[in-house]
Design a protein around this motif. Structure first.
Motif, short mmCIF file in Angstrom:
data_model
loop_
_atom_site.label_atom_id
_atom_site.label_comp_id
_atom_site.label_asym_id
_atom_site.label_seq_id
_atom_site.Cartn_x
_atom_site.Cartn_y
_atom_site.Cartn_z
N HIS A 1 30.67 -56.61 5.49
CA HIS A 1 29.51 -56.85 4.66
C HIS A 1 29.10 -55.55 3.99
CE1 HIS A 1 29.05 -60.85 6.22
NE2 HIS A 1 28.91 -60.41 7.46
N LEU A 2 28.75 -55.64 2.72
CA LEU A 2 28.34 -54.47 1.96
C LEU A 2 26.83 -54.26 2.12
CD1 LEU A 2 29.47 -52.35 -0.05
CD2 LEU A 2 28.85 -53.94 -1.89
N ILE A 3 26.45 -52.99 2.28
CA ILE A 3 25.04 -52.58 2.32
C ILE A 3 24.85 -51.55 1.21
CG2 ILE A 3 23.18 -51.56 3.68
CD1 ILE A 3 24.69 -52.36 6.21
N LEU A 4 23.96 -51.83 0.26
CA LEU A 4 23.78 -50.95 -0.89
C LEU A 4 22.38 -50.36 -0.96
CD1 LEU A 4 25.57 -52.90 -3.79
CD2 LEU A 4 26.42 -50.93 -2.50
N GLY A 5 22.32 -49.02 -0.98
CA GLY A 5 21.08 -48.34 -1.30
C GLY A 5 20.99 -48.15 -2.80
N SER A 6 20.06 -47.32 -3.25
CA SER A 6 19.89 -47.13 -4.69
C SER A 6 20.84 -46.05 -5.22
CB SER A 6 18.44 -46.79 -5.03
OG SER A 6 17.98 -45.67 -4.29
N SER A 7 20.68 -44.79 -4.79
CA SER A 7 21.57 -43.71 -5.22
C SER A 7 21.52 -42.59 -4.19
CB SER A 7 21.18 -43.20 -6.62
OG SER A 7 19.84 -42.75 -6.62
N PRO A 8 22.54 -41.74 -4.13
CA PRO A 8 22.60 -40.69 -3.11
C PRO A 8 21.56 -39.60 -3.34
CG PRO A 8 24.47 -40.54 -4.60
CD PRO A 8 23.77 -41.80 -4.94
N ALA A 9 20.98 -39.12 -2.24
CA ALA A 9 20.00 -38.04 -2.31
C ALA A 9 20.68 -36.71 -2.53
CB ALA A 9 19.18 -37.99 -1.01
N ARG A 10 19.99 -35.83 -3.23
CA ARG A 10 20.61 -34.57 -3.64
C ARG A 10 20.96 -33.67 -2.46
NH1 ARG A 10 15.27 -33.23 -3.52
NH2 ARG A 10 14.69 -31.02 -3.37
N ARG A 11 20.25 -33.78 -1.35
CA ARG A 11 20.53 -32.95 -0.18
C ARG A 11 21.25 -33.73 0.92
NH1 ARG A 11 15.51 -30.62 2.22
NH2 ARG A 11 16.98 -29.25 3.32
N GLY A 12 21.67 -34.94 0.59
CA GLY A 12 22.34 -35.78 1.57
C GLY A 12 23.70 -36.24 1.09
N SER A 13 23.78 -37.52 0.72
CA SER A 13 25.07 -38.10 0.33
C SER A 13 25.62 -37.53 -0.96
CB SER A 13 24.94 -39.63 0.20
OG SER A 13 24.51 -40.20 1.42
N ALA A 14 24.76 -36.95 -1.80
CA ALA A 14 25.26 -36.32 -3.02
C ALA A 14 26.05 -35.05 -2.69
CB ALA A 14 24.12 -35.98 -3.97
N ILE A 15 25.85 -34.50 -1.49
CA ILE A 15 26.63 -33.35 -1.02
C ILE A 15 27.90 -33.80 -0.33
CG2 ILE A 15 26.67 -31.39 0.57
CD1 ILE A 15 23.66 -31.12 0.16
N THR A 16 27.76 -34.76 0.58
CA THR A 16 28.90 -35.14 1.43
C THR A 16 29.77 -36.22 0.81
OG1 THR A 16 27.64 -36.89 2.57
CG2 THR A 16 27.50 -34.64 3.47
N GLY A 17 29.19 -37.08 -0.04
CA GLY A 17 29.94 -38.20 -0.59
C GLY A 17 30.10 -39.38 0.35
N VAL A 18 29.44 -39.32 1.51
CA VAL A 18 29.51 -40.41 2.49
C VAL A 18 28.13 -41.05 2.59
CG1 VAL A 18 30.04 -41.04 4.87
CG2 VAL A 18 31.27 -39.15 3.77
N MET B 1 28.86 -49.17 3.68
CA MET B 1 27.65 -48.73 3.00
C MET B 1 27.99 -48.06 1.67
SD MET B 1 25.31 -47.42 6.19
CE MET B 1 23.78 -47.98 5.43
N GLY B 2 27.12 -48.27 0.71
CA GLY B 2 27.33 -47.68 -0.60
C GLY B 2 26.02 -47.61 -1.36
N PHE B 3 26.11 -47.43 -2.67
CA PHE B 3 24.93 -47.30 -3.52
C PHE B 3 25.09 -48.12 -4.79
CE2 PHE B 3 24.96 -43.22 -1.20
CZ PHE B 3 23.69 -43.27 -0.64
N ALA B 4 23.98 -48.66 -5.27
CA ALA B 4 23.99 -49.34 -6.57
C ALA B 4 24.45 -48.37 -7.65
CB ALA B 4 22.60 -49.88 -6.89
N CYS B 5 23.91 -47.16 -7.61
CA CYS B 5 24.33 -46.08 -8.52
C CYS B 5 24.93 -44.97 -7.66
CB CYS B 5 23.14 -45.56 -9.33
SG CYS B 5 23.54 -44.19 -10.43
N PRO B 6 26.25 -44.91 -7.52
CA PRO B 6 26.87 -43.99 -6.57
C PRO B 6 26.80 -42.52 -6.96
CG PRO B 6 28.35 -45.80 -7.18
CD PRO B 6 27.23 -45.78 -8.17
N ILE B 7 26.33 -42.24 -8.16
CA ILE B 7 26.15 -40.86 -8.62
C ILE B 7 24.69 -40.48 -8.48
CG2 ILE B 7 26.29 -39.33 -10.62
CD1 ILE B 7 28.73 -40.93 -11.52
N GLY B 8 24.42 -39.36 -7.83
CA GLY B 8 23.05 -38.93 -7.60
C GLY B 8 22.35 -38.53 -8.89
N ILE B 9 21.04 -38.71 -8.93
CA ILE B 9 20.24 -38.35 -10.10
C ILE B 9 19.09 -37.46 -9.65
CG2 ILE B 9 18.83 -39.22 -12.00
CD1 ILE B 9 20.40 -41.84 -11.81
N ILE B 10 18.93 -36.35 -10.36
CA ILE B 10 17.89 -35.39 -10.03
C ILE B 10 16.95 -35.25 -11.22
CG2 ILE B 10 17.39 -32.98 -9.45
CD1 ILE B 10 20.09 -32.83 -8.10
#
Length: 238
Positions: free
Chosen positions: A63-80, A128-137
């Motif tokens: 099952h897929l679980i989608l957040g909005s987009s990766p946080a700049r100090r979290g998944s936007a760093i690690t990619g996970v 787990m993934g994101f609706a917008c997988p690229i982080g936005i700052i």
């Protein structure tokens, strides 16, 4: 996606697609792409590959679980997506060993995962993934950088619209189980993905879950209640 490929192979193929995305955003915003080509030979790429080959080297439907987009100090760093330092520390990579940021939202999700049965049991059933997988700052002049949501302004939403559509479709293929998709965030993120799903028919049902940031910032006294809600919803279909 190639028939018979593992979940890890499908996700990493999706990341290759993301690596070629040059997201042009309105003034005041910048993109942070954890899968960008200039990072493809670095520690982040090795960490990402190790994570998916550790937990997703099979063809099980998830099952897929989608957040909005990766946080700049979290998944936007690690990619996970949503992975905190506890699970990443199991991976023998420099970035994982040095990653110590543990936002409250990640700690909340870690507690849910542990109650579910631990990382192996959870990742066997969920992707787990994101609706917008690229982080936005947000980089507005005179203000410090902060995380932005892809739906914060109409120009920003229009700039990511094609990425949302393609990412939703491709991630549905990565997870493979089309009976339900869980959406982290019961407000704008859920509304937008529900509209996409009506058009694309990727899933039979979308189920909203309260955002961990809301739980930890605005309802900390109800953390256990919201964790139980997560577990009831997730266990209802596995």
């Amino acid at each position: 996606m190639t028939a018979g490929s593992t979940t890890a192979e499908r996700v990493l193929s999706f990341h290759e697609f993301l690596a070629g995305i040059d997201l042009q955003l309105p003034n005041g915003f910048k993109a942070v792409n954890p899968y960008a080509k200039d990072r493809s030979a670095g520690a982040a790429a090795a960490l990402i590959t190790d994570f998916y080959e550790t937990f997703y080297a099979d063809c099980l439907p998830r099952h897929l679980i989608l957040g909005s987009s990766p946080a700049r100090r979290g998944s936007a760093i690690t990619g996970v997506p949503f992975a905190g330092p506890e699970v990443l520390s199991r991976l023998n990579h420099e970035l994982a060993q040095g990653y110590r940021v543990a936002p409250a939202s990640a700690r909340f999700l870690d507690s849910v995962i542990h109650s579910y049965g631990g990382y192996s049991a959870f990742y066997q059933n969920f992707l787990m993934g994101f609706a917008c997988p690229i982080g936005i700052i947000s980089v507005l002049e005179g203000s410090r950088e902060r995380n932005a949501n892809y739906y914060d302004t109409q120009p920003l939403r229009r700039a990511v619209d094609n990425l949302l559509v393609e990412s939703f479709r491709r991630q549905a293929e990565c997870g493979a189980d089309r009976s339900v998709c869980y959406v982290i965030g019961s407000g704008s993120n859920y509304k937008i993905l529900a509209e996409l799903n009506r058009d694309l028919q990727c899933f039979e049902e979308l189920v909203p879950l309260p955002h961990p940031r809301y739980v930890t910032q605005y309802a900390p006294s109800r953390t256990a209640e919201f964790a139980d809600l997560y577990l009831r919803e997730l266990r209802r279909r596995t």
